[in-house]
Design a protein around this motif. Structure first.
Motif, PDB file in Angstrom:
ATOM      1  N   ASP A  14      12.967  39.384 -28.725  1.00  0.00           N
ATOM      2  CA  ASP A  14      12.846  38.235 -29.633  1.00  0.00           C
ATOM      3  C   ASP A  14      11.447  38.181 -30.237  1.00  0.00           C
ATOM      4  O   ASP A  14      11.281  37.925 -31.444  1.00  0.00           O
ATOM      5  CB  ASP A  14      13.129  36.927 -28.895  1.00  0.00           C
ATOM      6  CG  ASP A  14      14.580  36.789 -28.461  1.00  0.00           C
ATOM      7  OD1 ASP A  14      15.459  37.367 -29.136  1.00  0.00           O
ATOM      8  OD2 ASP A  14      14.834  36.109 -27.454  1.00  0.00           O
ATOM      9  N   LEU A  15      10.440  38.411 -29.408  1.00  0.00           N
ATOM     10  CA  LEU A  15       9.060  38.368 -29.890  1.00  0.00           C
ATOM     11  C   LEU A  15       8.822  39.420 -30.966  1.00  0.00           C
ATOM     12  O   LEU A  15       8.135  39.159 -31.958  1.00  0.00           O
ATOM     13  CB  LEU A  15       8.091  38.576 -28.728  1.00  0.00           C
ATOM     14  CG  LEU A  15       8.003  37.432 -27.718  1.00  0.00           C
ATOM     15  CD1 LEU A  15       7.178  37.860 -26.516  1.00  0.00           C
ATOM     16  CD2 LEU A  15       7.409  36.181 -28.352  1.00  0.00           C
ATOM     17  N   LEU A  16       9.372  40.595 -30.782  1.00  0.00           N
ATOM     18  CA  LEU A  16       9.246  41.645 -31.800  1.00  0.00           C
ATOM     19  C   LEU A  16       9.909  41.206 -33.105  1.00  0.00           C
ATOM     20  O   LEU A  16       9.380  41.443 -34.196  1.00  0.00           O
ATOM     21  CB  LEU A  16       9.883  42.945 -31.291  1.00  0.00           C
ATOM     22  CG  LEU A  16       9.124  43.676 -30.189  1.00  0.00           C
ATOM     23  CD1 LEU A  16       9.933  44.873 -29.691  1.00  0.00           C
ATOM     24  CD2 LEU A  16       7.760  44.141 -30.696  1.00  0.00           C
ATOM     25  N   THR A  17      11.046  40.555 -32.988  1.00  0.00           N
ATOM     26  CA  THR A  17      11.756  40.077 -34.173  1.00  0.00           C
ATOM     27  C   THR A  17      10.933  39.045 -34.921  1.00  0.00           C
ATOM     28  O   THR A  17      10.741  39.144 -36.144  1.00  0.00           O
ATOM     29  CB  THR A  17      13.112  39.463 -33.773  1.00  0.00           C
ATOM     30  OG1 THR A  17      13.937  40.471 -33.171  1.00  0.00           O
ATOM     31  CG2 THR A  17      13.836  38.904 -35.000  1.00  0.00           C
ATOM     32  N   PHE A  18      10.402  38.055 -34.195  1.00  0.00           N
ATOM     33  CA  PHE A  18       9.681  36.971 -34.853  1.00  0.00           C
ATOM     34  C   PHE A  18       8.300  37.389 -35.358  1.00  0.00           C
ATOM     35  O   PHE A  18       7.737  36.709 -36.227  1.00  0.00           O
ATOM     36  CB  PHE A  18       9.561  35.769 -33.909  1.00  0.00           C
ATOM     37  CG  PHE A  18      10.840  34.999 -33.758  1.00  0.00           C
ATOM     38  CD1 PHE A  18      11.296  34.164 -34.763  1.00  0.00           C
ATOM     39  CD2 PHE A  18      11.609  35.133 -32.613  1.00  0.00           C
ATOM     40  CE1 PHE A  18      12.487  33.468 -34.638  1.00  0.00           C
ATOM     41  CE2 PHE A  18      12.804  34.437 -32.469  1.00  0.00           C
ATOM     42  CZ  PHE A  18      13.248  33.600 -33.488  1.00  0.00           C
ATOM     43  N   LYS A  75       4.498  34.511 -38.511  1.00  0.00           N
ATOM     44  CA  LYS A  75       4.610  35.903 -38.047  1.00  0.00           C
ATOM     45  C   LYS A  75       3.284  36.365 -37.430  1.00  0.00           C
ATOM     46  O   LYS A  75       3.274  37.032 -36.383  1.00  0.00           O
ATOM     47  CB  LYS A  75       4.988  36.829 -39.209  1.00  0.00           C
ATOM     48  CG  LYS A  75       6.423  36.732 -39.656  1.00  0.00           C
ATOM     49  CD  LYS A  75       6.794  37.887 -40.581  1.00  0.00           C
ATOM     50  CE  LYS A  75       5.966  37.913 -41.844  1.00  0.00           C
ATOM     51  NZ  LYS A  75       6.380  39.004 -42.758  1.00  0.00           N
ATOM     52  N   THR A  76       2.198  36.010 -38.085  1.00  0.00           N
ATOM     53  CA  THR A  76       0.882  36.389 -37.564  1.00  0.00           C
ATOM     54  C   THR A  76       0.557  35.607 -36.300  1.00  0.00           C
ATOM     55  O   THR A  76      -0.014  36.157 -35.347  1.00  0.00           O
ATOM     56  CB  THR A  76      -0.204  36.156 -38.629  1.00  0.00           C
ATOM     57  OG1 THR A  76       0.112  36.918 -39.801  1.00  0.00           O
ATOM     58  CG2 THR A  76      -1.567  36.578 -38.116  1.00  0.00           C
ATOM     59  N   TYR A  77       0.934  34.317 -36.275  1.00  0.00           N
ATOM     60  CA  TYR A  77       0.677  33.509 -35.075  1.00  0.00           C
ATOM     61  C   TYR A  77       1.382  34.107 -33.851  1.00  0.00           C
ATOM     62  O   TYR A  77       0.856  34.062 -32.736  1.00  0.00           O
ATOM     63  CB  TYR A  77       1.142  32.075 -35.283  1.00  0.00           C
ATOM     64  CG  TYR A  77       0.273  31.252 -36.209  1.00  0.00           C
ATOM     65  CD1 TYR A  77      -1.110  31.396 -36.205  1.00  0.00           C
ATOM     66  CD2 TYR A  77       0.829  30.310 -37.082  1.00  0.00           C
ATOM     67  CE1 TYR A  77      -1.910  30.640 -37.058  1.00  0.00           C
ATOM     68  CE2 TYR A  77       0.035  29.555 -37.923  1.00  0.00           C
ATOM     69  CZ  TYR A  77      -1.334  29.724 -37.909  1.00  0.00           C
ATOM     70  OH  TYR A  77      -2.123  28.975 -38.736  1.00  0.00           O
ATOM     71  N   VAL A  78       2.578  34.655 -34.049  1.00  0.00           N
ATOM     72  CA  VAL A  78       3.294  35.281 -32.936  1.00  0.00           C
ATOM     73  C   VAL A  78       2.470  36.436 -32.370  1.00  0.00           C
ATOM     74  O   VAL A  78       2.317  36.579 -31.151  1.00  0.00           O
ATOM     75  CB  VAL A  78       4.690  35.780 -33.386  1.00  0.00           C
ATOM     76  CG1 VAL A  78       5.357  36.572 -32.260  1.00  0.00           C
ATOM     77  CG2 VAL A  78       5.578  34.606 -33.787  1.00  0.00           C
ATOM     78  N   LYS A  79       1.917  37.240 -33.256  1.00  0.00           N
ATOM     79  CA  LYS A  79       1.070  38.361 -32.812  1.00  0.00           C
ATOM     80  C   LYS A  79      -0.163  37.846 -32.080  1.00  0.00           C
ATOM     81  O   LYS A  79      -0.588  38.416 -31.055  1.00  0.00           O
ATOM     82  CB  LYS A  79       0.664  39.204 -34.018  1.00  0.00           C
ATOM     83  CG  LYS A  79       1.826  39.847 -34.767  1.00  0.00           C
ATOM     84  CD  LYS A  79       1.334  40.571 -36.013  1.00  0.00           C
ATOM     85  CE  LYS A  79       2.504  41.118 -36.815  1.00  0.00           C
ATOM     86  NZ  LYS A  79       2.055  41.756 -38.080  1.00  0.00           N
TER      87      LYS A  79
END
Length: 289
Positions: A249-253, A279-283
């Motif tokens: 899921d994390l890779l997707t988001f 998207k950047t915040y997830v990274k």
């Protein structure tokens, strides 16, 4: 010969501008990122033309100066929408009322965008509204985000009693609570990620289920058995979900922007600027410790 050179140069400039991809990108308090971008009036815009566009800086000094550029006949404080259609402007600068670079807070005075028509070179001064998205009538060229700067906004908290570390993407967007937040909990070496979604509905429904997301590329993600919480809100009822995420899921988001999500039957759209930032915040959250 000179006329021919001018025509060729004009066509090149106009062609490059028209070839740009323009999308809805309302940045709220991040408006400084507009500097240098190209803006094109959104044909669907219905507000944001009152006390907003001026020919001279002198007229921008007072908050509600009615001497707008291209005024409507009936409501003279409104600029005619048609006068701005099919024109492309570059944000040359963002200034305050004295004409200096804008460094103040938006609640003290509105930022002023110095717009230059890319073809005629005409300058127009535009008062930007950092509070209400519907008052931003433009589409923009692509925005480049500084990942390091966005990562600096990640929030971190340590529970003094349990030692649990909570890391999350910003909880506010502009003047409102973020509708999409990523959380990372770290306790005794175990890491768990959660996605928080919220939206407002006009009717009350309890003990309902179902989280559905549509990404900008048209693909979908769903959790049909996820429970939806509901609380009374001044604007109706707030529906929310707190979803555990897997590594996939994390890779997707981190790779796809959220265009819209649904909690039970209530939908919330996410503008492309917020989607790209998330998207950047997830990274950033994944890397944070």
């Amino acid at each position: 010969m000179k006329n021919m050179i001018f025509i060729i140069a004009f066509c090149i400039v106009a062609g490059k501008s028209m070839a740009q991809k323009f999308t809805e990108n309302y940045l709220a308090d991040d408006f400084k990122l507009y500097k240098g971008l190209l803006l094109k009036l959104n044909p669907q815009a219905i507000s944001g033309f009152g006390h907003s566009f001026y020919e001279k800086m002198d007229y921008v000094q007072s908050m509600y100066d009615g001497r707008v550029i291209y005024p409507e006949k009936k409501y003279t404080f409104n600029t005619q929408k048609d006068s701005l259609l099919n024109r492309i402007f570059r944000v040359q600068n963002i200034v305050n009322k004295s004409g200096a670079d804008y460094n103040g807070e938006t609640y003290l005075e509105k930022p002023i965008f110095v717009l230059q028509d890319t073809v005629s070179k005409q300058l127009i001064y535009y008062k930007y509204d950092a509070e209400y998205e519907h008052n931003f009538p433009f589409l923009t060229s692509p925005i480049k985000y500084d990942e390091q700067e966005l990562c600096s906004r990640i929030e971190r908290d340590v529970d003094e009693f349990t030692g649990k570390i909570t890391i999350n993407s910003p909880m506010s967007s502009g003047h409102s609570i973020s509708n999409v937040i990523l959380y990372k909990n770290i306790l005794k070496g175990k890491i768990v990620y959660y996605l928080s979604l919220r939206t407002i509905g006009s009717t009350l429904n309890v003990r309902e289920k179902g989280v559905y997301i549509i990404f900008s590329d048209g693909t979908k993600w769903s959790r049909p058995t996820e429970e939806i919480e509901v609380e009374a809100d001044k604007n109706g009822y707030e529906y929310s979900a707190f979803i555990t995420l897997s590594a996939n899921d994390l890779l997707t988001f981190s790779g796809k922007g959220i265009r819209k999500f649904r909690l039970f039957i209530y939908d919330e759209s996410v503008n492309s600027a917020d989607a790209d930032k998330f998207k950047t915040y997830v990274k950033c959250v994944r890397k944070a410790k």
